[in-house]
Write an enzyme that holds these catalytic residues in place. Structure first.
Site, PDB file in Angstrom:
ATOM      1  N   HIS A 100     -66.609  -7.386  38.425  1.00 34.31           N
ATOM      2  CA  HIS A 100     -67.704  -7.140  37.484  1.00 34.31           C
ATOM      3  C   HIS A 100     -68.932  -7.855  38.060  1.00 34.31           C
ATOM      4  CE1 HIS A 100     -64.112  -7.345  34.801  1.00 34.31           C
ATOM      5  NE2 HIS A 100     -64.726  -6.469  34.048  1.00 34.31           N
ATOM      6  N   ASP A 103     -68.909 -11.500  37.344  1.00 31.51           N
ATOM      7  CA  ASP A 103     -67.874 -12.349  37.969  1.00 31.51           C
ATOM      8  C   ASP A 103     -68.417 -12.997  39.223  1.00 31.51           C
ATOM      9  OD1 ASP A 103     -66.078 -11.051  36.267  1.00 31.51           O
ATOM     10  OD2 ASP A 103     -65.400  -9.667  37.826  1.00 31.51           O
TER      11      ASP A 103
HETATM   12  C1  XUL Z   1     -59.768  -5.528  30.087  1.00 37.51           C
HETATM   13  C2  XUL Z   1     -59.659  -4.990  31.442  1.00 37.51           C
HETATM   14  C3  XUL Z   1     -60.870  -5.154  32.289  1.00 37.51           C
HETATM   15  C4  XUL Z   1     -61.209  -3.976  33.103  1.00 37.51           C
HETATM   16  C5  XUL Z   1     -62.510  -4.107  33.858  1.00 37.51           C
HETATM   17  O1  XUL Z   1     -58.595  -5.483  29.371  1.00 37.51           O
HETATM   18  O2  XUL Z   1     -58.639  -4.488  31.843  1.00 37.51           O
HETATM   19  O3  XUL Z   1     -60.692  -6.280  33.078  1.00 37.51           O
HETATM   20  O4  XUL Z   1     -60.206  -3.718  34.037  1.00 37.51           O
HETATM   21  O5  XUL Z   1     -63.573  -4.309  33.030  1.00 37.51           O
END
Ligand code: XUL
Ligand code: CO
Length: 436
Positions: A100, A103
Site C-alpha cells: 500500500h 506502508d
Molecule cells: C485486508 C486485506 C488487505 C488487502 C490490501 O483484509 O486483505 O491487506 O489485501 O489492501
C-alpha cells in the site's frame, strides 16, 4: 550491515531435509505441467504485515523485535526499512512483492507532502528492484487507515473524502506504473456500512463504480497496462462490506460495466468469513473469467475474524492449485502472502520460517494437484457424473433445442427418470488422500 546476517539464501534441499530454513518442495526451476514452479506460483511478499506489522492487538502493544526500526515515522527510517525488505525477499527467493502507498512511505501533513515522501521512497524501491530483479506484483492505496476515511473512501457520504481517495489512487497508479507493477488492487477497506438507516446504499455503490471507472480511465491516459483487481471480503472493518464475496463483486462489476477491466484477488481468510471455501471462491471467479490473483493465507476456523495466518494446510493448497491449474494459472497475478506471523513469533527469523512454510505448502499443493490431474481419475469421475448431459435429452437442453413442450413430451413418454446414482463423496475424499 545486513538485517539477517545468519541467513545466506534459502535453498531447495528436497523432501528429506531436516533444515527448517530450506525448501523441501519449492524448487523454483523444477517443471510442473511444462512450466517452472517459479512461473506457476509467482510468490509475493506483502510489505504491510511483514515490514509494518507490530504484533499489537486490541489487548496489548506491539511485540515485534525489528532492530532496523528507529521508532520514528521518518522517510529515513522508511528508506532503511525498504533496504531490509529487499534483503529479506532476495534471501527468501520470492520474485514479487506488494504494497500500500502508506506502508512504504509515511503520510505527511498534506497530500503534497505525502506524495513527496512517497516519491523519495519509490526512488529507493526502484533501485532495489533493479539490484535484485524482484518485481512489483501490485500496488494499492490505503484508503482506510486515516480517520478521514471513517465513513469510507469511494463510498463516503463526504464528497471531499472521495476526492482525496481519488487523488491517492491517482498517485498510487503513477507509482505502480513507474515500478513496473503488473497489477493494481482495490480492497474495499471501509467501503461498506454499519447501519442502513444512515446509508444511501445505491448512491454509495454508484460512487464506488465512479472511482473505479476514473482509475481505469487514468490508467489508459498514463499507459498503465497492469491488471486491475478487486479483493472480496464480507466483513471487517464494516459490518457489511460491499465487495462481500466473488459473486457479489462480479455482479457489481457487471452492473457498472467494469467487467472488462477487473478480475478478482481472492483471499482465503476472506472466503472463510463469507461462509465459503477458498475452492468455491476460486472456481466461481474462474468460471466467469475473473480469476486474477490470490492473497494466500488462512483463518482459524475456531475464530470468527481475519487472523491472516500463514497457509500450511496441504488440503487447502492442493484445492487452490487444482482450481488455479484448471483455469490456466494466475499470471499476471500471483500467490501473495497476505499473512502475518503471530504476535508471539516476534523474532526477525520467524518471518523466514513463516514464508518458507507457506511457499513449501503451495509448492507441494501444486505437485499434488498436478499428480491428480495427470492421473485423470478425478476428472473422469466428474465427467461420468454428468454423462446424462452428453447425449439425448441432456444434450438437447444444453443446446437450447428443448422447450417446455418438448420436455413434457419426453417425460410423458418416459414416465419416470433414469435412476439416480450415488455421489460417492467419501470415495472421492479417499481418492484425494491417496495423493497426499
Ligand atoms: C485486508 C486485506 C488487505 C488487502 C490490501 O483484509 O486483505 O491487506 O489485501 O489492501
Ligand atoms: Co488481502
Amino acid at each position: 550491515m545486513p538485517a539477517f546476517p545468519e541467513i545466506d539464501k534459502i535453498r531447495y534441499e528436497g523432501p528429506d531435509s531436516r533444515n527448517p530454513l530450506a525448501f523441501r518442495w519449492y524448487n523454483a526451476d523444477e517443471l510442473v505441467e511444462g512450466q517452472t514452479m517459479r512461473e506457476h506460483l509467482r510468490f509475493s511478499v506483502v510489505y504491510w504485515h511483514t515490514f509494518r506489522g507490530t504484533g499489537s492487538d486490541p489487548f496489548g502493544a506491539g511485540t515485534m523485535v525489528r532492530p532496523w526500526e528507529d521508532g520514528t515515522d521518518s522517510v529515513e527510517n522508511a528508506i532503511r526499512r525498504a533496504r531490509v525488505a529487499f534483503e529479506f525477499i532476495e534471501k527468501l527467493g520470492a520474485p514479487f512483492y506488494a504494497f500500500h502507498d502508506r506502508d512504504v512511505a509515511p503520510e505527511g501533513a498534506t497530500l503534497a507532502e505525502s506524495n513527496r515522501n512517497l516519491d523519495r521512497v519509490v526512488e529507493v524501491l526502484k533501485q532495489e528492484q533493479q539490484r535484485t530483479g524482484i518485481r512489483l506484483l501490485w500496488g494499492t492505496a490505503n484508503l482506510f487507515s486515516n480517520p478521514r476515511y471513517l465513513h469510507g473512501a469511494g463510498t463516503s457520504c463526504n464528497a471531499d473524502a472521495f476526492a482525496y481517495a481519488a487523488s491517492q489512487v491517482k498517485k498510487c497508479l503513477e507509482v505502480t506504473k513507474e515500478l513496473g507493477g503488473v497489477n493494481y488492487v482495490f480492497w474495499g477497506g471501509r467501503e461498506g456500512y454499519q447501519n442502513l438507516y444512515n446509508t444511501d446504499m445505491k448512491r454509495e455503490l454508484d460512487h464506488l463504480a465512479r472511482l473505479l471507472h476514473l482509475a481505469v480511465d487514468y490508467a489508459r491516459q498514463i499507459g498503465f497496462t497492469g491488471q486491475f483487481l478487486i479483493e472480496p471480503k464480507p466483513k471487517e472493518p464494516t459490518k457489511h462490506q460491499y465487495d462481500s464475496d466473488a459473486a457479489a463483486c462480479l455482479n457489481f462489476l457487471r452492473a457498472y460495466d467494469l467487467l472488462d477491466h477487473f478480475k478478482l484477488n481472492l483471499e482465503t481468510n476472506h472466503a472463510t468469513l463469507a461462509g465459503h471455501s477458498m475452492m468455491h471462491e476460486l472456481d466461481y471467479a474462474g468460471m466467469q473469467g475473473g480469476l486474477g490473483s490470490i492473497d494466500a493465507n488462512t483463518g482459524d476456523l475456531l475464530l470468527g475474524w481475519d487472523t491472516d495466518q500463514f497457509p500450511t494446510d496441504l488440503y487447502l493448497t492442493t484445492q487452490c492449485m487444482l482450481v488455479i491449474l484448471k483455469y490456466g494459472g494466475l499470471a499476471p497475478g500471483g500467490v501473495n502472502f497476505d499473512a502475518k506471523v503471530r504476535r508471539e513469533s516476534f523474532e526477525p527469523i520467524d518471518l523466514f520460517h513463516a514464508h518458507v512454510g507457506g511457499m513449501d505448502a503451495f509448492a507441494r499443493g501444486l505437485k499434488i494437484a498436478a499428480a491428480i490431474r495427470a492421473d485423470g481419475e478425478l476428472d473422469a469421475l466428474l465427467r461420468e457424473r454428468y454423462r446424462s448431459w452428453d447425449t439425448g435429452i441432456g444434450a438437447e437442453i444444453e443446446a437450447g433445442r428443448a422447450d417446455f413442450n418438448a420436455l413434457e413430451q419426453y417425460m410423458l413418454a418416459k414416465g419416470e427418470i433414469d435412476a439416480n446414482r450415488s455421489g460417492r463423496q467419501e470415495m472421492l475424499e479417499n481418492l484425494i488422500n491417496r495423493y497426499l
